[in-house]
Design a protein around this motif. Structure first.
Motif, mmCIF file in Angstrom:
data_model
loop_
_atom_site.group_PDB
_atom_site.id
_atom_site.type_symbol
_atom_site.label_atom_id
_atom_site.label_comp_id
_atom_site.label_asym_id
_atom_site.label_seq_id
_atom_site.Cartn_x
_atom_site.Cartn_y
_atom_site.Cartn_z
ATOM 1 N N SER A 2 0.834 -1.193 0.000
ATOM 2 C CA SER A 2 0.000 0.000 0.000
ATOM 3 C C SER A 2 0.870 1.244 0.000
ATOM 4 O O SER A 2 1.876 1.306 0.703
ATOM 5 N N GLU A 15 -3.487 0.627 -3.577
ATOM 6 C CA GLU A 15 -3.243 -0.756 -3.149
ATOM 7 C C GLU A 15 -2.605 -1.546 -4.278
ATOM 8 O O GLU A 15 -2.922 -1.341 -5.444
ATOM 9 N N GLY A 16 -1.725 -2.461 -3.927
ATOM 10 C CA GLY A 16 -1.117 -3.348 -4.913
ATOM 11 C C GLY A 16 -0.085 -2.684 -5.799
ATOM 12 O O GLY A 16 0.236 -3.190 -6.870
ATOM 13 N N GLN A 22 4.356 1.463 -11.677
ATOM 14 C CA GLN A 22 2.989 1.052 -11.350
ATOM 15 C C GLN A 22 2.218 2.190 -10.695
ATOM 16 O O GLN A 22 1.029 2.382 -10.964
ATOM 17 N N ASP A 56 6.636 -0.424 1.443
ATOM 18 C CA ASP A 56 5.238 -0.609 1.838
ATOM 19 C C ASP A 56 4.845 0.449 2.868
ATOM 20 O O ASP A 56 5.594 0.732 3.804
#
Length: 167
Positions: A2, A15-16, A22, A56
């Motif tokens: 996250s 998320e992800g 990304q 994260d």
């Protein structure tokens, strides 16, 4: 995994997302900020490498041009208004046709609409954009020499769907 994105004093949870590349894609899809207009900052350091891993739970500041709702709304409204007027005009012709110059304008408006990136958070505007594009595609199909063969091609009175008259 996250990542919290802070943009215009608002926090967004991605998320992800594990890499800078990304995250850029997520921001473009969710917030409507094109990747080439994004400047991402993590702990005072600019993030540039797409393959760079993100820790994260980190907080990333986004500086960039956000989606201009008013400009997009104006384009969609103008396209809808023109398409409706042209549809009304085409209904008066027998057979129903659209002059080549209007079909060309329809194609230009379709190109502008296709370049308009509307984030998913603007659901109403996305629907209006789709509706305007459908009307314009219907009109382009009525250009002389390009109309569909077979049953009569009829522009709808109130809906934006193409209707066929089985004769």
């Amino acid at each position: 995994m996250s990542v919290t994105v802070i943009h215009d004093k608002t926090k967004h949870s991605a998320e992800g997302v594990g890499t800078v590349g990304q995250l850029r894609q997520w921001i473009e899809a969710q917030l409507g900020v094109p990747s080439d207009a994004q400047k991402l900052v993590l702990k005072g350091k600019a993030l540039k490498e797409p393959a760079e891993a993100l820790p994260d739970g980190c907080k990333v500041m986004l500086v960039g041009s956000s989606f201009d709702v008013d400009k997009a709304r104006c384009l969609v409204q103008a396209a809808t208004k023109k398409a409706s007027a042209w549809q009304s005009d085409a209904r008066k012709r027998t057979p129903q046709t659209v002059p080549s110059e209007i079909a060309t304008e329809c194609r230009q408006l379709l190109a502008e609409l296709s370049e308009l990136r509307v984030p998913p958070s603007q659901a109403e505007l996305l629907r209006a954009k789709g509706s305007a594009a459908d009307k314009l595609r219907n009109l382009v199909a009525l250009e002389p020499g390009k109309a569909p063969t077979g049953p009569a091609f009829i522009l709808p009175e109130k809906s934006n769907c193409v209707k066929y008259n089985p004769t």
